[in-house]
Scaffold this active site. Structure first.
Site, PDB file in Angstrom:
ATOM      1  N   ASP A 192     -10.916  -4.110  11.606  1.00  0.00           N
ATOM      2  CA  ASP A 192      -9.848  -4.961  11.078  1.00  0.00           C
ATOM      3  C   ASP A 192      -9.351  -5.947  12.123  1.00  0.00           C
ATOM      4  O   ASP A 192      -9.222  -7.142  11.866  1.00  0.00           O
ATOM      5  CB  ASP A 192      -8.681  -4.102  10.572  1.00  0.00           C
ATOM      6  CG  ASP A 192      -9.027  -3.418   9.258  1.00  0.00           C
ATOM      7  OD1 ASP A 192     -10.085  -3.743   8.684  1.00  0.00           O
ATOM      8  OD2 ASP A 192      -8.243  -2.567   8.826  1.00  0.00           O
ATOM      9  N   HIS A 250      -4.163 -10.072   3.433  1.00  0.00           N
ATOM     10  CA  HIS A 250      -3.122 -10.189   4.467  1.00  0.00           C
ATOM     11  C   HIS A 250      -3.671 -10.621   5.816  1.00  0.00           C
ATOM     12  O   HIS A 250      -3.077 -11.441   6.509  1.00  0.00           O
ATOM     13  CB  HIS A 250      -2.382  -8.848   4.596  1.00  0.00           C
ATOM     14  CG  HIS A 250      -3.283  -7.656   4.796  1.00  0.00           C
ATOM     15  ND1 HIS A 250      -2.983  -6.623   5.620  1.00  0.00           N
ATOM     16  CD2 HIS A 250      -4.508  -7.353   4.275  1.00  0.00           C
ATOM     17  CE1 HIS A 250      -3.959  -5.725   5.595  1.00  0.00           C
ATOM     18  NE2 HIS A 250      -4.890  -6.156   4.781  1.00  0.00           N
ATOM     19  N   ARG A 251      -4.832 -10.077   6.179  1.00  0.00           N
ATOM     20  CA  ARG A 251      -5.337 -10.373   7.529  1.00  0.00           C
ATOM     21  C   ARG A 251      -5.827 -11.813   7.655  1.00  0.00           C
ATOM     22  O   ARG A 251      -5.708 -12.419   8.715  1.00  0.00           O
ATOM     23  CB  ARG A 251      -6.448  -9.394   7.924  1.00  0.00           C
ATOM     24  CG  ARG A 251      -5.972  -7.969   7.913  1.00  0.00           C
ATOM     25  CD  ARG A 251      -6.696  -7.051   8.861  1.00  0.00           C
ATOM     26  NE  ARG A 251      -6.164  -5.715   8.676  1.00  0.00           N
ATOM     27  CZ  ARG A 251      -4.988  -5.302   9.142  1.00  0.00           C
ATOM     28  NH1 ARG A 251      -4.250  -6.110   9.874  1.00  0.00           N
ATOM     29  NH2 ARG A 251      -4.549  -4.098   8.892  1.00  0.00           N
ATOM     30  N   GLU A 261     -10.593  -6.238   1.402  1.00  0.00           N
ATOM     31  CA  GLU A 261      -9.747  -6.900   0.406  1.00  0.00           C
ATOM     32  C   GLU A 261     -10.481  -8.067  -0.249  1.00  0.00           C
ATOM     33  O   GLU A 261     -10.278  -8.395  -1.416  1.00  0.00           O
ATOM     34  CB  GLU A 261      -8.455  -7.390   1.058  1.00  0.00           C
ATOM     35  CG  GLU A 261      -7.396  -6.316   1.240  1.00  0.00           C
ATOM     36  CD  GLU A 261      -7.629  -5.393   2.424  1.00  0.00           C
ATOM     37  OE1 GLU A 261      -8.754  -5.386   2.979  1.00  0.00           O
ATOM     38  OE2 GLU A 261      -6.700  -4.654   2.784  1.00  0.00           O
ATOM     39  N   LYS A 295       1.055  -6.761   2.292  1.00  0.00           N
ATOM     40  CA  LYS A 295       0.231  -5.552   2.243  1.00  0.00           C
ATOM     41  C   LYS A 295       0.508  -4.655   3.448  1.00  0.00           C
ATOM     42  O   LYS A 295       0.539  -3.440   3.331  1.00  0.00           O
ATOM     43  CB  LYS A 295      -1.247  -5.946   2.213  1.00  0.00           C
ATOM     44  CG  LYS A 295      -2.176  -4.796   1.901  1.00  0.00           C
ATOM     45  CD  LYS A 295      -3.508  -5.350   1.441  1.00  0.00           C
ATOM     46  CE  LYS A 295      -4.232  -4.425   0.497  1.00  0.00           C
ATOM     47  NZ  LYS A 295      -4.746  -3.220   1.084  1.00  0.00           N
ATOM     48  N   ASN A 324      -4.286  -2.998  -5.084  1.00  0.00           N
ATOM     49  CA  ASN A 324      -5.489  -3.239  -4.287  1.00  0.00           C
ATOM     50  C   ASN A 324      -5.446  -2.365  -3.039  1.00  0.00           C
ATOM     51  O   ASN A 324      -5.943  -2.751  -1.984  1.00  0.00           O
ATOM     52  CB  ASN A 324      -5.591  -4.725  -3.931  1.00  0.00           C
ATOM     53  CG  ASN A 324      -7.001  -5.120  -3.481  1.00  0.00           C
ATOM     54  OD1 ASN A 324      -7.945  -4.337  -3.627  1.00  0.00           O
ATOM     55  ND2 ASN A 324      -7.138  -6.306  -2.926  1.00  0.00           N
ATOM     56  N   ASP A 342       0.820  -1.216   0.000  1.00  0.00           N
ATOM     57  CA  ASP A 342       0.000   0.000   0.000  1.00  0.00           C
ATOM     58  C   ASP A 342       0.853   1.265   0.000  1.00  0.00           C
ATOM     59  O   ASP A 342       0.542   2.232  -0.693  1.00  0.00           O
ATOM     60  CB  ASP A 342      -0.940   0.022   1.223  1.00  0.00           C
ATOM     61  CG  ASP A 342      -2.196  -0.800   0.979  1.00  0.00           C
ATOM     62  OD1 ASP A 342      -2.112  -1.798   0.249  1.00  0.00           O
ATOM     63  OD2 ASP A 342      -3.258  -0.426   1.526  1.00  0.00           O
TER      64      ASP A 342
END
Ligand code: DC
Length: 663
Positions: free
Chosen positions: A321, A395-396, A349, A423, A95, A52
């Protein structure tokens, strides 16, 4: 970073130690844009290096900002409200939502001829509410694909700033953030009012925005969460220097780790309970589930408290998140956990409600889902299933599910596409492995042995690269030992055996990529010579030297796994290794390969002499009394005489995969 197709996590037993986390994604990208929009130069410390931020930095360079990066410190020279160029510019946003939204707003207010595109998923993430608000204030924006979604084309605005600007607050708070950062550019001679329509979600991210705007000289007046006024005469001013806090959402994985894993606890550096990031309130949720958390300025310490964890019901609007991490903690709880008010998960995402539910189910869990909620039931011992976790380029998802490796059934967990963590946290798995521990016998080892010049070193290091495992070139240890012995003035004969063994026991050897360092000195070339091989061969027949190197070789068995190449690997050093390969090739082939290798390095060589030499060495190696060359009983033989290296790697991978529990 693990750039492998998948990463297998062995069952983990506990965790202790300290981690330093990368900078916050939300703060990093806001700070970059604000530094670009203001007058003057800003030195940004501890900037996150991630997909990012790279997207944002590339865009700022395209706009004509000065960008100078030096490690995690980046110096930005701002545009002072004007963009330098007037040519059309096409920006690629990947993204990166934290780049797409605020740049759309800032560029629309600045005006120009700009195109903003991204990956296909970016073109499915809504931006219509932001575009509507920007059009309302006179910006010129066209959709190049589907209405309401990127890609976008931006032209020159005719700003109308007298009426309040309405923006929806219930889809993504990033729309409001984007307006708050763009509008000061137009507030020189009048105040500008933004009005939020609907219930504002993710308020903590707005607090970050307001906090940072203040650092850049913009004092937004906030009237509840409905009305925001940018005062007349607002002008961006560089703070000179700014530090980016560690990412509080990234901290959630290590807070959860401290709550789940047995051990002396986890300390997190870079972020404390006084953080300006909303996700720091994950600490409260984790505490409710049983974690014991203490904090100071810029640090957190976490220990396991209640065990099993306690199932909770939580409105997660304030920690959208970090709340994903609760879904995996819930698997270790004493009852179901209900995560409410998480509709925003659907436009992240990936659709995170679908993703978290599907992957928890793969592990064996019962999960119920609704439009904006998820209920996860705990997974008791005996019910965990081996799962290959799909990560949806999110990523998470990848980071959350690494925590499943602590399962009571001691089952490994496969994480697909582990590099998606880049990310926000490129070295996430390295950080995890630096504090997590496994039973040694659970850490996989693949042993590869075979005669000289069979290509075992190349095969082993290629397989290691495919699996993300460590690589032990045991031959190098004998070569380095011989080198150290000669340097110490010893002979390589039995008379000096004890003294060579003493040296070997404390060998200050380090591997850095292909380099071999002895006491910090690069000895790669010295030990790789033919003479170096001969010397190694001499010390390798001394039993005390072999014994002295055992512990050092064992120390290479570290998370997530090991490829070990050399004599004795599958018999003496790692007799319980789950896969042993004995690599052979006929002498003619080996002589030809060695010949090519020598010629390519500029040495002259004769194939027939090389072949005679290899055959003599085979005979010596097989008949020597100490550690003779012979396959382990359970080794699989691989004759690679007529195989390419890729085909040999493929064969070992097929054998390895067939021994794994993942369906
Ligand atoms: O694999 P290599 O050419 O770097 O090995 C150098 C020498 O050390 C060779 O004679 C074999 C010996 N060796 C050994 O005895 N045991 C090992 N585990 C590795 C190498």
């Amino acid at each position: 970073m693990f750039a492998t197709a998948f990463l297998d996590l062995p069952p983990l037993q506990g965790a202790s130690g300290t981690v330093t986390l990368p900078g916050s994604k939300s703060i990093s990208n806001r700070v970059l844009l604000l530094s670009a929009l203001c007058q003057g130069t800003t030195v940004v410390h501890d900037l996150l290096d991630s997909d990012d931020t790279r997207v944002m930095l590339a865009a700022l360079r395209q706009l004509g900002c000065g960008v100078h990066a030096d490690g995690s410190t980046v110096t930005i020279t701002g545009l002072g409200g004007q963009h330098a160029h007037h040519d059309a510019i096409e920006f690629f946003m990947g993204n990166a939502g934290t780049a797409m939204r605020p740049l759309t707003a800032a560029l629309s207010v600045l005006g120009g001829d700009f195109t903003l595109k991204g990956v296909p998923r970016m073109h499915e993430r809504p931006i219509g509410d932001l575009v509507d608000a920007l059009r309302e204030l006179g910006c010129h924006i066209d959709y190049l694909g589907n209405t309401g979604f990127p890609p976008l084309r931006i032209g020159q605005p005719k700003l109308k700033l007298d009426a309040p600007i309405p923006v929806r607050g219930d889809v993504s708070s990033q729309f409001l953030t984007a307006l708050l950062m763009a509008l000061p550019l137009a507030a020189q001679d009048r105040s500008i009012t933004i009005e939020v329509i609907g219930e504002l979600i993710s308020k903590p991210y707005i607090e970050i925005t307001l906090n940072l705007l203040e650092r850049y000289g913009i004092a937004v007046e906030r009237h509840g969460w409905q009305r925001f006024v940018i005062p007349a005469g607002s002008r961006y001013q560089s703070p000179g220097t700014i530090h980016v806090e560690a990412d509080a959402s990234s901290a959630s994985y290590f807070i959860a780790l401290g709550a789940i894993a047995q051990g002396d606890g986890i300390r997190i550096n870079g972020v404390g309970a006084d953080s300006i990031q909303g996700d720091i309130r994950f600490v409260e949720a984790a505490t409710q589930m049983g974690a014991q958390v203490t904090s100071g300025p810029n640090w957190l310490a976490i220990r396991r408290g209640a065990w099993p964890l306690k199932g909770i019901t939580l409105d997660c609007n304030h920690i959208p998140d970090a709340a994903m991490t609760l879904a995996v903690m819930a698997l270790y709880a004493d009852g179901p956990t209900l995560l409410r008010n998480i509709a925003s998960w659907r436009v992240k995402e990936t659709d995170r409600i679908v993703a978290m539910a599907a992957e928890c189910r793969k592990l064996g869990a019962t999960v119920e889902e609704g439009p904006d909620w998820l209920r996860i039931h705990p997974l008791p011992k005996g019910q965990w299933q081996a799962a290959s976790i799909h990560t949806y380029d999110d990523h998470r998802v990848a980071m959350c599910f690494s925590l499943a490796a602590f399962n009571a059934d001691q089952i490994p967990v496969r994480i697909e596409d582990p590099k998606c963590v880049a990310k926000t946290f490129p070295d996430y798995f390295e950080a995890l492995f630096s504090v997590a521990h496994a039973n040694t016998l659970d850490i996989p080892v693949i042993c590869i042995d075979g005669p000289t010049a069979s290509g075992k070193g190349t095969l082993a290091s290629r397989v290691a690269a495919q699996l993300g495992y460590h690589y032990l070139d045991s031959g190098a240890l004998y070569r380095v030992t011989a080198h150290a012995a000669l340097q110490a003035g010893l002979t390589l004969e039995a008379a000096d055996e004890t003294r060579i063994a003493d040296l070997a026991r404390q060998l200050p050897v380090h591997f850095e990529g292909d380099q071999v360092l002895l006491g910090g000195v690069d000895v790669t070339d010295a030990i790789r010579s033919e003479q170096g091989g001969m010397n190694a061969s001499k010390v390798s027949v001394l039993p005390a030297v072999r014994e002295a190197l055992v512990q050092l070789q064992h120390s290479f068995r570290r998370l997530p796994g090991l490829l070990a190449d050399g004599r004795d690997m599958g018999t003496v050093i790692f007799p319980n290794a789950p896969l042993k390969v004995f690599l052979t090739a006929n002498a003619a082939q080996r002589a030809e390969r060695r010949h090519k290798q020598l010629i390519s390095k500029g040495f002259s060589a004769n194939i027939d002499a090389l072949r005679a030499d290899l055959e003599a060495r085979d005979a010596r190696d097989m008949s020597r009394s100490v550690a003779p060359l012979r396959p382990a009983q359970d080794a699989l033989q691989l004759d690679n005489s007529s195989l390419t290296i890729e085909a040999s790697v493929e064969q070992v991978m097929v054998w390895w995969q067939s021994r794994q529990v993942f369906g």
